[in-house]
Design an enzyme around this catalytic site. Structure first.
Site, mmCIF file in Angstrom:
data_model
loop_
_atom_site.group_PDB
_atom_site.id
_atom_site.type_symbol
_atom_site.label_atom_id
_atom_site.label_comp_id
_atom_site.label_asym_id
_atom_site.label_seq_id
_atom_site.Cartn_x
_atom_site.Cartn_y
_atom_site.Cartn_z
ATOM 1 N N TRP A 191 45.488 16.107 21.323
ATOM 2 C CA TRP A 191 44.296 15.257 21.268
ATOM 3 C C TRP A 191 43.702 15.360 19.865
ATOM 4 O O TRP A 191 43.594 16.446 19.312
ATOM 5 C CB TRP A 191 43.236 15.700 22.299
ATOM 6 C CG TRP A 191 41.957 14.944 22.074
ATOM 7 C CD1 TRP A 191 41.701 13.650 22.389
ATOM 8 C CD2 TRP A 191 40.771 15.432 21.411
ATOM 9 N NE1 TRP A 191 40.440 13.292 21.962
ATOM 10 C CE2 TRP A 191 39.850 14.354 21.367
ATOM 11 C CE3 TRP A 191 40.411 16.659 20.845
ATOM 12 C CZ2 TRP A 191 38.580 14.490 20.785
ATOM 13 C CZ3 TRP A 191 39.148 16.792 20.257
ATOM 14 C CH2 TRP A 191 38.248 15.698 20.246
ATOM 15 N N GLU A 193 46.744 12.534 24.528
ATOM 16 C CA GLU A 193 45.519 12.357 25.309
ATOM 17 C C GLU A 193 44.599 11.290 24.713
ATOM 18 O O GLU A 193 43.997 11.492 23.664
ATOM 19 C CB GLU A 193 44.775 13.711 25.385
ATOM 20 C CG GLU A 193 43.521 13.659 26.250
ATOM 21 C CD GLU A 193 42.798 14.998 26.323
ATOM 22 O OE1 GLU A 193 43.261 15.989 25.708
ATOM 23 O OE2 GLU A 193 41.745 15.053 26.985
ATOM 24 N N LYS A 203 41.253 8.596 24.520
ATOM 25 C CA LYS A 203 39.806 8.694 24.723
ATOM 26 C C LYS A 203 39.173 7.400 24.235
ATOM 27 O O LYS A 203 39.741 6.724 23.365
ATOM 28 C CB LYS A 203 39.307 9.894 23.909
ATOM 29 C CG LYS A 203 37.844 10.207 24.050
ATOM 30 C CD LYS A 203 37.542 11.587 23.451
ATOM 31 C CE LYS A 203 36.081 11.911 23.649
ATOM 32 N NZ LYS A 203 35.758 13.294 23.327
ATOM 33 N N ASP A 232 42.190 12.240 30.916
ATOM 34 C CA ASP A 232 41.007 13.100 31.019
ATOM 35 C C ASP A 232 39.927 12.328 31.758
ATOM 36 O O ASP A 232 39.571 11.207 31.362
ATOM 37 C CB ASP A 232 40.539 13.503 29.611
ATOM 38 C CG ASP A 232 39.375 14.486 29.627
ATOM 39 O OD1 ASP A 232 38.372 14.214 30.340
ATOM 40 O OD2 ASP A 232 39.434 15.516 28.931
ATOM 41 N N HIS A 238 36.975 10.690 29.808
ATOM 42 C CA HIS A 238 37.229 9.904 28.599
ATOM 43 C C HIS A 238 37.090 8.397 28.735
ATOM 44 O O HIS A 238 37.452 7.662 27.828
ATOM 45 C CB HIS A 238 38.634 10.213 28.073
ATOM 46 C CG HIS A 238 38.695 11.537 27.367
ATOM 47 N ND1 HIS A 238 39.759 11.929 26.599
ATOM 48 C CD2 HIS A 238 37.806 12.552 27.306
ATOM 49 C CE1 HIS A 238 39.528 13.129 26.108
ATOM 50 N NE2 HIS A 238 38.350 13.535 26.530
ATOM 51 N N HIS A 250 43.457 16.114 32.617
ATOM 52 C CA HIS A 250 42.353 16.988 32.264
ATOM 53 C C HIS A 250 41.246 16.645 33.249
ATOM 54 O O HIS A 250 40.539 15.653 33.055
ATOM 55 C CB HIS A 250 41.880 16.738 30.832
ATOM 56 C CG HIS A 250 42.614 17.557 29.822
ATOM 57 N ND1 HIS A 250 42.278 17.588 28.496
ATOM 58 C CD2 HIS A 250 43.652 18.423 29.963
ATOM 59 C CE1 HIS A 250 43.100 18.410 27.862
ATOM 60 N NE2 HIS A 250 43.933 18.920 28.735
ATOM 61 N N ASP A 277 30.903 11.913 28.204
ATOM 62 C CA ASP A 277 31.978 12.904 28.305
ATOM 63 C C ASP A 277 31.402 14.307 28.133
ATOM 64 O O ASP A 277 31.728 15.028 27.210
ATOM 65 C CB ASP A 277 33.007 12.604 27.191
ATOM 66 C CG ASP A 277 34.169 13.567 27.185
ATOM 67 O OD1 ASP A 277 34.572 14.021 28.270
ATOM 68 O OD2 ASP A 277 34.675 13.868 26.082
ATOM 69 N N ASP A 327 31.633 16.994 29.975
ATOM 70 C CA ASP A 327 32.446 18.137 30.375
ATOM 71 C C ASP A 327 31.696 19.141 31.234
ATOM 72 O O ASP A 327 31.731 20.341 30.973
ATOM 73 C CB ASP A 327 33.078 18.799 29.144
ATOM 74 C CG ASP A 327 34.129 17.904 28.500
ATOM 75 O OD1 ASP A 327 35.180 17.705 29.118
ATOM 76 O OD2 ASP A 327 33.879 17.384 27.400
ATOM 77 N N ASP A 357 39.422 20.677 32.172
ATOM 78 C CA ASP A 357 38.842 20.581 30.826
ATOM 79 C C ASP A 357 37.345 20.385 30.930
ATOM 80 O O ASP A 357 36.873 19.259 31.084
ATOM 81 C CB ASP A 357 39.494 19.414 30.052
ATOM 82 C CG ASP A 357 38.964 19.311 28.628
ATOM 83 O OD1 ASP A 357 38.254 20.242 28.183
ATOM 84 O OD2 ASP A 357 39.250 18.300 27.956
HETATM 85 C C1 RNT Z 1 38.186 16.141 23.978
HETATM 86 C C2 RNT Z 1 39.398 16.320 24.817
HETATM 87 C C3 RNT Z 1 40.158 17.593 24.592
HETATM 88 C C4 RNT Z 1 39.262 18.796 24.434
HETATM 89 C C5 RNT Z 1 40.004 20.107 24.447
HETATM 90 C C6 RNT Z 1 39.157 21.246 23.992
HETATM 91 O O1 RNT Z 1 37.447 15.070 24.345
HETATM 92 O O2 RNT Z 1 39.068 16.232 26.169
HETATM 93 O O3 RNT Z 1 41.081 17.755 25.606
HETATM 94 O O4 RNT Z 1 38.278 18.836 25.417
HETATM 95 O O5 RNT Z 1 41.166 19.995 23.754
HETATM 96 ZN ZN ZN Z 2 40.599 16.674 27.575
#
Ligand code: RNT
Ligand code: ZN
Length: 430
Positions: free
Chosen positions: A194, A235, A237, A268, A271, A295, A303, A305, A335
């Site tokens: 990513w 990955e 986003k 993810d 994302h 993720h 986003d 998390d 994640d």
């Molecule tokens: C960031 C991505 C990525 C990170 C990690 C730490 O938006 O989700 O995967 O969260 O690599």
């Molecule tokens: Zn991620």
């Protein structure tokens, strides 16, 4: 091997399970089979919840790349040994056998300054040895953020060829490290890529960076590895902090890249647009790729998390994996990073929820639901789906935890509180 206290099956747990098993059997669901399936599904747990995505290369470094950790709960891991100890504590409280997902910035340099384009398996020897003795398989990620050479927001798509070269080298070296991990553990290591590249404001040229990214990625993936050692993933986003208007590695960019190069795609959950889930993407992408990675995260308004909770979104993801028959083709990873609560608890809560969601999908009367759908009886499908929500799932989950020598209910919390008192609270931040 990670030591688990023998929980033992108490009478209320096993008799509640016996009744639940009968109840599910009426709907054609065999809960014993479901639990055996659940016990075989690994979750790749992210190391970075343990220290707020800090890593160990240059302590005090700032987290950049458009991701952010908020909160200052005391006791975060300050060294690799502390992170490993915290992780062992967390997985002793989670049923099943799981994996650890490492980032390149968790290299151990032994006091030397080693830049990202110089990393090698030697810097992960302690991780590899520890994982082997703990019986944990490793996954890996390149770290393209929190570094002076990505400070202007670009890495593999940078207009400067020298900077692109630096990051290409990092990407290649991380795949070599992944191969060493895969070799040591006798099963493939997922290496997930990513990058933060993007722009705060409206670009004048959206095409150039994407062309450069595709060329750089081809250079990163040029060297072929045995798929039994390394599987690569990219990955996408849609946005980040400071890349609100344009992200080079968007969904379409990477979907096209992954399908044309046959590398995995990492979906993810945080994302995409706020109401856009990833569950519905799984069966589509798996038509064109042999495997995908996830993720699993929880975005709140953006986003952000947050720790994974048992939401409808999470259940939809688990249903797609299980009901679609995709278990062997979806590499489930987590994640999220929350620094406002006990970090060991954050690992335990999120992972137990991922497993709970998988179990809910496994004990759903899916054969009946599919039959009703095939007959065109959508009324009965809806009725049964809703009734299934109040089946005695909790008794099945409790039994699973006890059987796997993991704490039942919130019993794990006492263990985390004890660990906080005896270990975490003694960590002084210098
Ligand atoms: C960031 C991505 C990525 C990170 C990690 C730490 O938006 O989700 O995967 O969260 O690599
Ligand atoms: Zn991620």
């Amino acid at each position: 091997m990670i030591q688990r206290a023998k929980a033992g099956l108490s009478h209320p747990i096993s008799s509640a399970y016996g009744i639940a098993r009968e109840r599910y059997a009426v709907l054609g669901v065999n809960t014993d089979v479901a639990l055996a399936q659940l016990a075989r599904i690994p979750v790749s747990i992210h190391c970075w919840q343990g220290d707020d995505v800090g890593g160990f290369e240059n302590s005090g470094g700032q987290l950049t790349g458009g991701i952010a950790v908020t909160g200052n709960y005391p006791g975060k891991a300050r060294t690799p040994d502390e992170l490993r100890a915290d992780f062992e504590k967390a997985i002793s409280l989670i049923p099943g056998s799981h994996r650890l997902n490492l980032h390149a910035c968790y290299a151990e340099m032994r006091g030397r300054k080693v830049d990202r384009d110089e990393l090698g398996a030697a810097h992960f020897q302690n991780w590899i040895a520890w994982a082997k003795s703990a019986g944990i398989a490793l996954d890996f990620n390149q770290t393209f953020f929190s570094h002076p050479k990505s400070a202007d927001g670009f890495t593999l798509s940078h207009r400067d060829a020298g900077i692109r070269k630096f990051w290409i080298e990092h990407g290649i070296r991380c795949r070599e490290i992944g191969a060493a991990m895969g070799k040591a553990q006798g099963e493939a290591c997922l290496v997930n890529l990513w990058i933060p590249d993007g722009m705060k404001d409206t670009p004048a040229d959206r095409k150039g960076p994407r062309e450069r990214l595709a060329t750089s990625l081809d250079a990163v993936f040029k060297k072929k590895f045995d798929r039994k050692q390394v599987v690569d993933s990219v990955e996408p986003k849609l946005f980040g902090i400071g890349s609100e208007s344009y992200v080079v590695g968007s969904h379409e960019f990477y979907l096209g890249y992954a399908v044309s190069r046959q590398v995995l795609l990492t979906l993810d959950a945080g994302h995409y647009h706020p109401t856009e889930g990833i569950a519905d993407k799984i069966s589509s992408v798996l038509l064109y790729l042999p495997e995908i990675a996830l993720h699993v995260s929880r975005g709140v308004r953006w986003d952000s998390d947050h720790v994974v909770t048992l939401t409808d979104d999470l259940q939809a993801i688990a249903q797609e994996i299980i009901w679609g028959g995709h278990v062997g083709r979806v590499r489930i990873g987590l994640d999220y990073f929350d620094a406002s609560i006990n970090r060991v608890a954050a690992w335990v809560i999120g992972t137990r929820n991922m497993l709970r969601a998988l179990l809910l999908a496994l004990v759903a009367p899916i054969e009946k639901l599919k039959k009703l759908e095939a007959e065109g009886d959508f009324t009965s499908r809806l009725a049964l789906m809703e009734e299934a929500k109040s089946l005695p799932f909790g008794a099945v989950w409790d039994y699973h935890c006890a059987n796997q020598n993991a704490p039942v209910g919130d019993a794990w919390l006492g263990e985390v509180k004890r660990y906080e008192r005896d270990v975490l609270s003694r960590r002084v931040v210098s």
